[in-house]
Design an enzyme around this catalytic site. Structure first.
Site, PDB file in Angstrom:
ATOM      1  N   SER A 119       4.425   3.750  -4.978  1.00 32.15           N
ATOM      2  CA  SER A 119       4.622   5.073  -5.572  1.00 32.15           C
ATOM      3  C   SER A 119       5.368   5.010  -6.894  1.00 32.15           C
ATOM      4  O   SER A 119       5.442   6.015  -7.602  1.00 32.15           O
ATOM      5  CB  SER A 119       5.407   5.965  -4.597  1.00 32.15           C
ATOM      6  OG  SER A 119       6.669   5.378  -4.304  1.00 32.15           O
ATOM      7  N   HIS A 140      -2.804   4.944  -5.544  1.00 32.72           N
ATOM      8  CA  HIS A 140      -1.683   5.587  -4.867  1.00 32.72           C
ATOM      9  C   HIS A 140      -2.122   6.845  -4.124  1.00 32.72           C
ATOM     10  O   HIS A 140      -2.318   7.906  -4.725  1.00 32.72           O
ATOM     11  CB  HIS A 140      -0.581   5.927  -5.879  1.00 32.72           C
ATOM     12  CG  HIS A 140       0.609   6.596  -5.264  1.00 32.72           C
ATOM     13  ND1 HIS A 140       1.337   7.563  -5.903  1.00 32.72           N
ATOM     14  CD2 HIS A 140       1.184   6.442  -4.033  1.00 32.72           C
ATOM     15  CE1 HIS A 140       2.310   7.980  -5.108  1.00 32.72           C
ATOM     16  NE2 HIS A 140       2.234   7.317  -3.972  1.00 32.72           N
ATOM     17  N   GLU A 152      -3.613   8.771  -7.289  1.00 34.06           N
ATOM     18  CA  GLU A 152      -3.297   8.328  -8.645  1.00 34.06           C
ATOM     19  C   GLU A 152      -3.870   6.921  -8.838  1.00 34.06           C
ATOM     20  O   GLU A 152      -3.533   5.999  -8.090  1.00 34.06           O
ATOM     21  CB  GLU A 152      -1.782   8.291  -8.870  1.00 34.06           C
ATOM     22  CG  GLU A 152      -1.153   9.678  -8.927  1.00 34.06           C
ATOM     23  CD  GLU A 152       0.356   9.632  -9.082  1.00 34.06           C
ATOM     24  OE1 GLU A 152       0.903  10.467  -9.817  1.00 34.06           O
ATOM     25  OE2 GLU A 152       1.000   8.760  -8.451  1.00 34.06           O
ATOM     26  N   ASN A 190       5.617  11.548  -8.892  1.00 33.46           N
ATOM     27  CA  ASN A 190       7.005  11.242  -8.562  1.00 33.46           C
ATOM     28  C   ASN A 190       7.926  11.338  -9.772  1.00 33.46           C
ATOM     29  O   ASN A 190       9.104  11.672  -9.633  1.00 33.46           O
ATOM     30  CB  ASN A 190       7.107   9.854  -7.930  1.00 33.46           C
ATOM     31  CG  ASN A 190       6.626   9.868  -6.490  1.00 33.46           C
ATOM     32  OD1 ASN A 190       6.520  10.914  -5.874  1.00 33.46           O
ATOM     33  ND2 ASN A 190       6.320   8.699  -5.957  1.00 33.46           N
TER      34      ASN A 190
END
Length: 285
Positions: A119, A140, A152, A190
């Protein structure tokens, strides 16, 4: 080349979730864990999830059986040799991942794409442990993988256009919305999400509002499905701390400096849902 067979490494929730997404999309899956019992447990969890979908009328029994038949459990990395794509979802430790990529490089066929579900860690560092840095990228998925629509696709400097195109096509074949992002800590989601979560801990620690009022405010005021403190518990406080530390190491932005309360909770073993206690106590729920 279409991705027809994938390997998944890791016995956690993400590994089994990605396996379910791929298998129900018609892709063969090899699930690898260091212990065969753990790999078998992942298949059992997948079967339970599929059966639950059948019971609720979300999936036909024949479709569920066919998906399960596409999944093989193993404790051997060698079983991944003929996969088109291998996705690792092991502990968020760069040294562990680098060692794994170096080992996979000697096992998998030269054309196999080696991908990480990290991540936030730098994908290029994993790529450079291999003799195929052009065939390494990030794929991801988000937790829970069967329910979350986003993937992602992370492009390190070394990845070829063909690798990224194949990874994106795989995600889209799984019914996901794929977005491409450069290999920078936190990627898109994130990097934007964790300053918010960290500042929620700051607000709690400073006494601005109570845990329940912070979470209620963000659900009612922003229409979020859950509050930030409950979300931290879901992600895992140890995982969240590791992400914040990685973000801070790369950007040196004060918003990424993990709050002392979060660090102390991790030290105390209060990791959220997976430990039974975090900002909330799950033993009483």
């Amino acid at each position: 080349m279409a991705i027809a067979r994938i390997g998944i490494i890791g016995s956690g929730i993400m590994g089994s979730g990605i396996a379910e997404v791929a298998a129900t999309s018609g892709i063969e899956v090899v699930l690898r864990s260091r212990q065969r019992a753990s790999a078998d447990a992942m298949v059992a969890a997948l079967e339970k999830s599929l059966n639950r979908q059948v019971e609720k009328g979300r999936r036909q029994a024949d479709d569920a059986a066919a998906a399960l038949a596409r999944v093989t459990a193993t404790d051997s990395l060698a079983a991944l040799a003929d996969c088109d794509l291998v996705i690792e979802s092991v502990v968020e430790d760069l040294d562990v991942k680098k060692a794994l990529f170096a080992e996979l490089d000697g096992i998998c066929a030269p054309g196999t794409i080696l991908a990480t579900n990290t991540s936030t860690l730098p994908v290029v560092e994993m790529a450079m442990t291999t003799e195929r840095p052009d065939r390494v990228c990030g794929v991801h998925f988000f937790n829970p993988a069967p329910a979350m629509s986003l993937v992602e696709i992370v492009r390190p400097l070394t990845a070829s256009d063909d690798t990224i195109a194949q990874a994106r096509a795989f995600a889209e074949a799984c019914g996901k919305d794929a977005v491409e992002v450069k290999d920078r800590a936190g990627f898109i989601v994130n990097a934007l999400l964790f300053p918010y979560l960290n500042n929620a801990v700051r607000m709690l620690e400073s006494g601005t509002a109570s845990r329940d009022d912070i979470d209620t405010a963000m659900k009612g005021g922003c229409n979020f499905p859950m509050g930030p403190l409950a979300l931290l518990d879901l992600v895992g406080l140890d995982t969240s701390l590791a992400i914040l530390d990685a973000l801070y190491d790369e950007f040196r932005d004060p918003n990424y400096a993990a709050m002392p309360l979060l660090r102390r909770m991790v030290t105390a073993g209060h990791l959220g849902r997976k430990s039974g206690r975090g900002f909330y106590d799950y033993a009483t729920r």
